[in-house]
Motif scaffolding. Structure first.
Motif, short mmCIF file in Angstrom:
data_model
loop_
_atom_site.label_atom_id
_atom_site.label_comp_id
_atom_site.label_asym_id
_atom_site.label_seq_id
_atom_site.Cartn_x
_atom_site.Cartn_y
_atom_site.Cartn_z
N GLY A 167 0.81 -1.21 0.00
CA GLY A 167 0.00 0.00 0.00
C GLY A 167 0.84 1.26 0.00
O GLY A 167 0.60 2.19 -0.77
N HIS A 168 1.86 1.29 0.86
CA HIS A 168 2.71 2.48 0.95
C HIS A 168 3.45 2.72 -0.37
O HIS A 168 3.53 3.86 -0.84
CB HIS A 168 3.71 2.30 2.09
CG HIS A 168 4.62 3.48 2.27
ND1 HIS A 168 4.23 4.65 2.87
CD2 HIS A 168 5.93 3.66 1.89
CE1 HIS A 168 5.25 5.50 2.87
NE2 HIS A 168 6.28 4.93 2.29
N GLY A 169 3.97 1.66 -0.96
CA GLY A 169 4.74 1.82 -2.19
C GLY A 169 3.93 2.37 -3.33
O GLY A 169 4.39 3.24 -4.08
N THR A 170 2.69 1.89 -3.49
CA THR A 170 1.86 2.38 -4.60
C THR A 170 1.43 3.82 -4.39
O THR A 170 1.34 4.60 -5.35
CB THR A 170 0.63 1.48 -4.81
OG1 THR A 170 -0.13 1.44 -3.59
CG2 THR A 170 1.04 0.08 -5.21
N ILE A 171 1.14 4.20 -3.14
CA ILE A 171 0.75 5.59 -2.86
C ILE A 171 1.92 6.53 -3.14
O ILE A 171 1.75 7.60 -3.76
CB ILE A 171 0.28 5.73 -1.41
CG1 ILE A 171 -1.13 5.18 -1.26
CG2 ILE A 171 0.29 7.19 -0.96
CD1 ILE A 171 -2.19 5.98 -1.99
N VAL A 172 3.10 6.17 -2.68
CA VAL A 172 4.27 7.02 -2.90
C VAL A 172 4.52 7.20 -4.40
O VAL A 172 4.76 8.32 -4.87
CB VAL A 172 5.52 6.43 -2.20
CG1 VAL A 172 6.79 7.14 -2.67
CG2 VAL A 172 5.38 6.54 -0.69
#
Length: 568
Positions: free
Chosen positions: A169-174
């Motif tokens: 989740g964090h990687g795609t948002i960033v």
């Protein structure tokens, strides 16, 4: 990869069952003409499909281009011929449904592989609500400024937890928010002009992750994921698909979401409408009596993806406004796009544009994502975007290349020690043809030259430069030579810098158009140091210049599947 069926999906209006007036009868001659054209187009398409399936990407692209060209060059008013119009749309849709990235490999234009969008990553996730995350979000929401109504509940909190505390989740948002930097200023300006809340920019996170060329298996495409049909004010033809134009698609999105709001009276329902279709949402409201997204959610009157759609976007809005609280300290937004624009009404290959402006071809592709065939359309005006500060350079250099050759010819910056023979070998063009189009006296005459125009021929055609020099014979006049080669006397005089109609026997004449290199341009290049220019600006033996300000010197979707909805 799954190959598409030939039949294009039906548009909503085609399925509506509306009664229409029967078209006038078609004469047998016209029907036979249409059928023959359709057979030829289908044959070219099927050849392309076979080459594509076998991995021959360049050959497949040539076949697909030829199929579309057959329609465009038929001389028939396709839009007003129902059968041919359907065939044209069918072929264009089928070709576009094939992975655009793979087709572009034939031109060396394929972008890097796309990562998952946040929506795609979230589809495979199991959501939990962290009470601490929810409490902190509720507290921060009290001081969060937004022109869009924000709420906090377990649905929104679960997405915040996923995007904050999981690697996927964090990687795609960033990645999405970094990419947003390229388009944020433009999108916000369009939303402001159209009277849409600024924070609705974040629908692009769910739709595409801010990728202008994102494609969905359903056929939806572009940053805002429009289907190939519909009345959004976006043009589609064999050359351009404006669903992939960031600014034009953004304006269409703003108008669609604003229209959905006008029909539903609620921004959350408008967002759900954009995902599922306004008619579907209105029917759900009528069934339940609740014009409230969260009530429809609780009563299971929405598809699962539409349930997730609204809270996912709300989570992104809240997180983007409180980056430190949600671990987004590592954001490094891409710099905003800055570009020059030149209008073309001729076809020019994007590789030639890259050669001329001295940047990698991927940069030109990224500035013009709506172009389907690696070139501008031949007969329509197109706003070609080029790197900032290169407009004057582009206009100077493109003027030296005949208009009908700009889809094939190239511009090559010479490097230290490079010869005409070296360039000829790199581009598979005879050295004599390079000398001809650059008006060189021989293949070794590079005095004052630090760039060459390269007459690359279309793959299916002989070089247009071949046999372009004619040695006159006794009794020849400009009139007889012009008649023989289908040109005008004035053209012969201009191409050969003649002041009279007299031509002696044994004189070599240009009987086809060379590059348009003026005497003044050539004179200004005499005495320049090709070696130093090559050392400073040359990239490699086939590369282009890195210099944007110095004139060259020729002597001559990846997003997750979504429910079918009205805008898609």
């Amino acid at each position: 990869m799954q190959l598409p069926a030939l039949d294009a999906p039906q548009s909503p209006t085609q399925n509506a069952g509306a009664q229409t007036t029967a078209p006038p009868p078609v004469s047998p001659a016209i029907r036979q003409r249409d059928q023959q054209l359709i057979l030829n187009v289908d044959k070219a398409y099927m050849n392309g499909l076979a080459n594509y399936h076998d991995g021959h990407i360049s050959a497949a692209k040539a076949n697909f281009d030829y199929a579309v060209d057959l329609m465009l060059s038929s001389g028939i008013d396709i839009k007003n011929d129902p059968e041919l119009s359907d065939e044209f749309d069918r072929i264009v849709d089928a070709v576009n449904t094939l992975e655009v990235d793979a087709l572009k490999q034939g031109n060396g234009l394929a972008p890097s592989p796309a990562e998952e969008t946040p929506a795609a990553a979230a589809n495979a996730a199991t959501f939990t609500v962290d009470p601490t995350v929810r409490a902190e979000a509720e507290a921060s929401l009290k001081t969060t400024q937004s022109d869009f109504p924000l709420v906090m509940n377990d649905y929104v909190a679960s997405f915040i937890n996923f995007f904050s505390n999981t690697r996927a989740g964090h990687g795609t948002i960033v990645a999405s928010l970094n990419r947003a930097g390229r388009y944020k200023a433009m999108i916000q300006q369009v939303l402001r002009e159209e009277g849409v809340p600024q924070d609705l920019i974040y629908l692009a996170v769910a739709e595409s992750g801010f990728r202008p060329q994102a494609m969905n298996p359903s056929g939806a495409g572009g940053m805002w994921q429009f289907m190939p049909w519909g009345t959004y004010g976006l043009d589609r033809n064999g050359w351009v698909d404006e669903r992939f134009d960031p600014e034009k698609a953004t304006r269409a999105y703003a108008r669609e979401i604003k229209k959905a709001y006008a029909q539903t009276g609620d921004w959350y329902l408008a967002m759900a409408s954009y995902n599922w279709g306004t008619g579907n949402v209105q029917r759900a409201v009528q069934r339940t009596g609740y014009a409230d997204f969260w009530e429809l959610y609780k009563r299971n009157n929405l598809p699962e993806q539409t349930k997730n759609y609204v809270p996912e976007i709300l989570a992104v809005i809240i997180m983007s406004k409180n980056p430190k609280q949600y671990g987004l300290n590592d954001l490094t937004p891409d710099p905003p796009l800055v570009m020059d624009t030149v209008q073309t009404n001729y076809s020019v290959d994007l590789r030639l544009v890259a050669d001329i402006t001295g940047v990698p071809v991927q940069e030109i592709v990224g500035l013009n994502p709506s172009l389907l065939r690696g070139a501008t359309p031949p007969d329509d005006a197109y706003d070609l975007h080029i790197p900032a500060g290169t407009k004057a350079l582009f206009e100077q250099r493109i003027a030296e290349i005949p208009e009908d050759k700009r889809r094939y010819w190239r511009f090559h910056k010479l490097v230290e020690g490079e010869t005409v023979q070296d360039v000829a070998k790199s581009y598979h063009v005879p050295a004599s043809e390079i000398a001809f189009v650059n008006q060189l006296s021989s293949t070794t005459d590079l005095d004052g030259v630090d760039a060459l125009i390269v007459p690359v021929a279309p793959a299916s055609s002989p070089s247009s430069a071949r046999n372009a020099l004619y040695r006159t014979r006794g009794g020849d006049t400009l009139v007889t030579v012009a008649d023989r080669f289908g040109v005008t006397v004035e053209q012969l005089r201009r191409w050969n810098h003649l002041r009279s109609n007299a031509i002696p026997a044994g004189r070599s004449l240009y009987v086809a158009e060379p590059a348009r290199i003026s005497t003044a341009s050539r004179r200004s290049r005499r005495g320049s140091s090709r070696g130093s220019a090559g050392a400073s600006h040359g990239k490699n033996s086939r590369g282009t210049s890195n210099s944007k300000g110095t004139a060259a010197k020729p002597s001559a979707h990846a997003s997750s599947p979504a429910p079918k909805h009205k805008h898609k």
